[in-house]
Write a protein that holds these residues in place. Structure first.
Motif, PDB file in Angstrom:
ATOM      1  N   GLN A  24       0.831  -1.209   0.000  1.00  0.00           N
ATOM      2  CA  GLN A  24       0.000   0.000   0.000  1.00  0.00           C
ATOM      3  C   GLN A  24       0.862   1.253   0.000  1.00  0.00           C
ATOM      4  O   GLN A  24       2.039   1.235   0.365  1.00  0.00           O
ATOM      5  CB  GLN A  24      -0.937   0.013   1.205  1.00  0.00           C
ATOM      6  N   SER A  25       0.223   2.360  -0.415  1.00  0.00           N
ATOM      7  CA  SER A  25       0.872   3.662  -0.345  1.00  0.00           C
ATOM      8  C   SER A  25       0.784   4.195   1.081  1.00  0.00           C
ATOM      9  O   SER A  25       0.092   3.616   1.926  1.00  0.00           O
ATOM     10  CB  SER A  25       0.170   4.625  -1.299  1.00  0.00           C
ATOM     11  N   LEU A  26       1.430   5.328   1.332  1.00  0.00           N
ATOM     12  CA  LEU A  26       1.364   5.932   2.672  1.00  0.00           C
ATOM     13  C   LEU A  26      -0.069   6.290   3.039  1.00  0.00           C
ATOM     14  O   LEU A  26      -0.421   6.278   4.220  1.00  0.00           O
ATOM     15  CB  LEU A  26       2.207   7.212   2.708  1.00  0.00           C
ATOM     16  N   ASP A  27      -0.889   6.624   2.044  1.00  0.00           N
ATOM     17  CA  ASP A  27      -2.284   6.956   2.330  1.00  0.00           C
ATOM     18  C   ASP A  27      -3.200   5.746   2.201  1.00  0.00           C
ATOM     19  O   ASP A  27      -4.411   5.877   2.031  1.00  0.00           O
ATOM     20  CB  ASP A  27      -2.786   8.130   1.465  1.00  0.00           C
ATOM     21  N   GLY A  28      -2.630   4.549   2.307  1.00  0.00           N
ATOM     22  CA  GLY A  28      -3.452   3.342   2.459  1.00  0.00           C
ATOM     23  C   GLY A  28      -4.118   2.850   1.198  1.00  0.00           C
ATOM     24  O   GLY A  28      -5.141   2.167   1.267  1.00  0.00           O
TER      25      GLY A  28
ATOM     26  N   VAL B 263      -7.042  -0.310 -12.457  1.00  0.00           N
ATOM     27  CA  VAL B 263      -5.692  -0.160 -13.008  1.00  0.00           C
ATOM     28  C   VAL B 263      -4.675  -0.865 -12.109  1.00  0.00           C
ATOM     29  O   VAL B 263      -4.846  -0.972 -10.901  1.00  0.00           O
ATOM     30  CB  VAL B 263      -5.264   1.321 -13.179  1.00  0.00           C
ATOM     31  N   THR B 264      -3.616  -1.335 -12.748  1.00  0.00           N
ATOM     32  CA  THR B 264      -2.493  -1.918 -12.018  1.00  0.00           C
ATOM     33  C   THR B 264      -1.539  -0.797 -11.646  1.00  0.00           C
ATOM     34  O   THR B 264      -1.162  -0.005 -12.501  1.00  0.00           O
ATOM     35  CB  THR B 264      -1.741  -2.915 -12.927  1.00  0.00           C
ATOM     36  N   THR B 265      -1.169  -0.733 -10.373  1.00  0.00           N
ATOM     37  CA  THR B 265      -0.254   0.318  -9.928  1.00  0.00           C
ATOM     38  C   THR B 265       0.932  -0.319  -9.202  1.00  0.00           C
ATOM     39  O   THR B 265       0.768  -0.821  -8.087  1.00  0.00           O
ATOM     40  CB  THR B 265      -0.970   1.282  -8.953  1.00  0.00           C
ATOM     41  N   PRO B 266       2.107  -0.344  -9.814  1.00  0.00           N
ATOM     42  CA  PRO B 266       3.266  -0.863  -9.084  1.00  0.00           C
ATOM     43  C   PRO B 266       3.510   0.020  -7.858  1.00  0.00           C
ATOM     44  O   PRO B 266       3.588   1.240  -7.987  1.00  0.00           O
ATOM     45  CB  PRO B 266       4.421  -0.751 -10.088  1.00  0.00           C
ATOM     46  N   ILE B 267       3.595  -0.565  -6.686  1.00  0.00           N
ATOM     47  CA  ILE B 267       3.739   0.226  -5.461  1.00  0.00           C
ATOM     48  C   ILE B 267       5.062  -0.080  -4.760  1.00  0.00           C
ATOM     49  O   ILE B 267       5.826   0.819  -4.444  1.00  0.00           O
ATOM     50  CB  ILE B 267       2.548  -0.038  -4.507  1.00  0.00           C
ATOM     51  N   SER B 268       5.344  -1.352  -4.545  1.00  0.00           N
ATOM     52  CA  SER B 268       6.535  -1.695  -3.774  1.00  0.00           C
ATOM     53  C   SER B 268       7.776  -1.628  -4.652  1.00  0.00           C
ATOM     54  O   SER B 268       7.702  -1.674  -5.877  1.00  0.00           O
ATOM     55  CB  SER B 268       6.375  -3.090  -3.188  1.00  0.00           C
ATOM     56  N   ASN B 269       8.935  -1.525  -4.011  1.00  0.00           N
ATOM     57  CA  ASN B 269      10.170  -1.493  -4.783  1.00  0.00           C
ATOM     58  C   ASN B 269      10.592  -2.921  -5.158  1.00  0.00           C
ATOM     59  O   ASN B 269      10.015  -3.906  -4.704  1.00  0.00           O
ATOM     60  CB  ASN B 269      11.282  -0.732  -4.037  1.00  0.00           C
ATOM     61  N   ARG B 270      11.586  -3.006  -5.990  1.00  0.00           N
ATOM     62  CA  ARG B 270      11.978  -4.306  -6.547  1.00  0.00           C
ATOM     63  C   ARG B 270      12.352  -5.291  -5.444  1.00  0.00           C
ATOM     64  O   ARG B 270      11.983  -6.457  -5.485  1.00  0.00           O
ATOM     65  CB  ARG B 270      13.156  -4.063  -7.514  1.00  0.00           C
TER      66      ARG B 270
ATOM     67  N   SER C  99       4.873   1.747   1.003  1.00  0.00           N
ATOM     68  CA  SER C  99       5.828   2.487   0.175  1.00  0.00           C
ATOM     69  C   SER C  99       5.603   3.985   0.332  1.00  0.00           C
ATOM     70  O   SER C  99       4.460   4.435   0.472  1.00  0.00           O
ATOM     71  CB  SER C  99       5.657   2.103  -1.303  1.00  0.00           C
ATOM     72  N   PRO C 100       6.677   4.769   0.271  1.00  0.00           N
ATOM     73  CA  PRO C 100       6.559   6.217   0.547  1.00  0.00           C
ATOM     74  C   PRO C 100       6.032   6.995  -0.643  1.00  0.00           C
ATOM     75  O   PRO C 100       6.703   7.853  -1.205  1.00  0.00           O
ATOM     76  CB  PRO C 100       7.996   6.606   0.894  1.00  0.00           C
ATOM     77  N   VAL C 101       4.811   6.680  -1.036  1.00  0.00           N
ATOM     78  CA  VAL C 101       4.169   7.376  -2.140  1.00  0.00           C
ATOM     79  C   VAL C 101       2.724   7.609  -1.725  1.00  0.00           C
ATOM     80  O   VAL C 101       2.178   6.850  -0.918  1.00  0.00           O
ATOM     81  CB  VAL C 101       4.251   6.523  -3.435  1.00  0.00           C
ATOM     82  N   LEU C 102       2.112   8.674  -2.236  1.00  0.00           N
ATOM     83  CA  LEU C 102       0.699   8.951  -1.955  1.00  0.00           C
ATOM     84  C   LEU C 102      -0.078   8.793  -3.251  1.00  0.00           C
ATOM     85  O   LEU C 102       0.315   9.342  -4.279  1.00  0.00           O
ATOM     86  CB  LEU C 102       0.559  10.371  -1.388  1.00  0.00           C
ATOM     87  N   LEU C 103      -1.158   8.035  -3.203  1.00  0.00           N
ATOM     88  CA  LEU C 103      -1.862   7.698  -4.449  1.00  0.00           C
ATOM     89  C   LEU C 103      -3.239   8.348  -4.560  1.00  0.00           C
ATOM     90  O   LEU C 103      -3.720   8.584  -5.659  1.00  0.00           O
ATOM     91  CB  LEU C 103      -2.026   6.170  -4.562  1.00  0.00           C
TER      92      LEU C 103
END
Ligand SMILES: NC(=O)c1ccc[n+]([C@@H]2O[C@H](COP(=O)([O-])OP(=O)(O)OC[C@H]3O[C@@H](n4cnc5c(N)ncnc54)[C@H](OP(=O)(O)O)[C@@H]3O)[C@@H](O)[C@H]2O)c1
Length: 250
Positions: free
Chosen positions: A45-49, A57-64, A206-210
């Motif tokens: 999940q993103s920082l905003d859950g 849609v497919t959204t890659p979130i985690s790092n490799r 992951s440190p992203v907000l979606l």
């Protein structure tokens, strides 16, 4: 290279016990308490859950490297379960590709048999995917999916109109599945938490907000019965935070 680095790092945690060790210990404890199968709920999940940027849609979130970790998790389970929308949107193979280990058997929860016979999980030769559906789903669709390699299991609906997941777990136990990883998406995550069917949660943040689709919808739980993690362990994999903890099962 990545595979080796992640394995080495995770095998060398400071206290001698890695997140993988904690996952395995929780599975073992759940099995000894009688969980059949022992269930790990996991998602990124993103920082905003959120688990995706928008519906469908497919959204890659985690790092490799944290994705490599999730392949390690897959290799620790007999089967892996997703909702039909995840099959329709992501078309996942649900195999173990980045680490050594056997592939878990795919399970799709799909009350109307919308799973396409062309889905990539049917291209696997090592296991016949199980499709858990309702008692009223189309026999013609069942025949098409069976021809594609599926084993269709008919299961009563629950009070919310979905395939009864507690009953699905019993069916999987009857197939000899002792450990199950549940990978999403949001509908399945919400049902599993609402019905308290998981023994542990492994979350990648992951440190992203979606600002997109929330991982967890309404749980309808009374305030004293909200799912809560116990015996929490955490680890950074580069900038991703992995959190593992036990959940109380109904
Ligand atoms: N970030 C991550 O870790 C991650 C992981 C997986 C998926 N995803 C994303 O999640 C999204 C899909 O999630 P989603 O919420 O739309 O769908 P989903 O959870 O994959 O599937 C939900 C569907 O499963 C069926 N279902 C049958 N019984 C159910 C039950 N008891 N509880 C819940 N669902 C039941 C329902 O369809 P019927 O009524 O037709 O049976 C329901 O609409 C995609 O965008 C995908 O990329 C993200």
């Amino acid at each position: 290279m990545i595979r080796g680095a992640v394995q080495d790092e995770m095998d060398a945690a400071e206290d001698g016990r890695t997140l993988v060790d904690h996952v395995r210990a929780t599975l073992d404890a759940a099995r000894s308490r009688g969980s059949a199968p022992a269930v790990t709920l996991t998602y990124a999940q993103s920082l905003d859950g959120c688990i995706s940027a928008a519906p469908g849609v497919t959204t890659p979130i985690s790092n490799r490297r944290s994705r490599t970790f999730s392949h390690r998790l897959r290799a620790m389970h007999d089967a892996i379960l997703v909702g039909v929308n995840t099959v329709l949107v992501d078309d996942p193979q649900l195999t173990v590709r980045e680490v050594d280990g056997g592939h878990p058997r795919p399970v799709v929860v799909d009350s109307r048999l919308r799973t396409p016979p062309t889905a990539r999980l049917f291209r696997r030769e090592d296991a016949r995917p199980i499709v858990a559906t309702s008692e009223t789903a189309s026999p013609r669709r069942e025949a098409e999916l069976t021809a594609a390699g599926a084993e269709v299991r008919r299961i009563p609906l629950d009070a919310h109109g979905g395939v009864d997941l507690a009953r699905t777990l019993e069916v999987l136990a009857g197939e000899g599945i002792a450990s199950l990883m549940i990978e999403g998406g949001a509908g399945i995550i919400t049902s599993v938490l609402r019905d308290r069917l998981a023994d542990q949660l492994v979350l990648t943040i992951s440190p992203v907000l979606l600002g997109g689709v929330r991982a967890v919808g309404s749980l309808g739980a009374a305030t004293d019965r909200r799912p809560r993690l116990e015996n929490i362990h955490r680890e950074f994999v580069d900038e991703d935070l992995l959190v593992q903890g036990e959940l109380e099962r109904e």
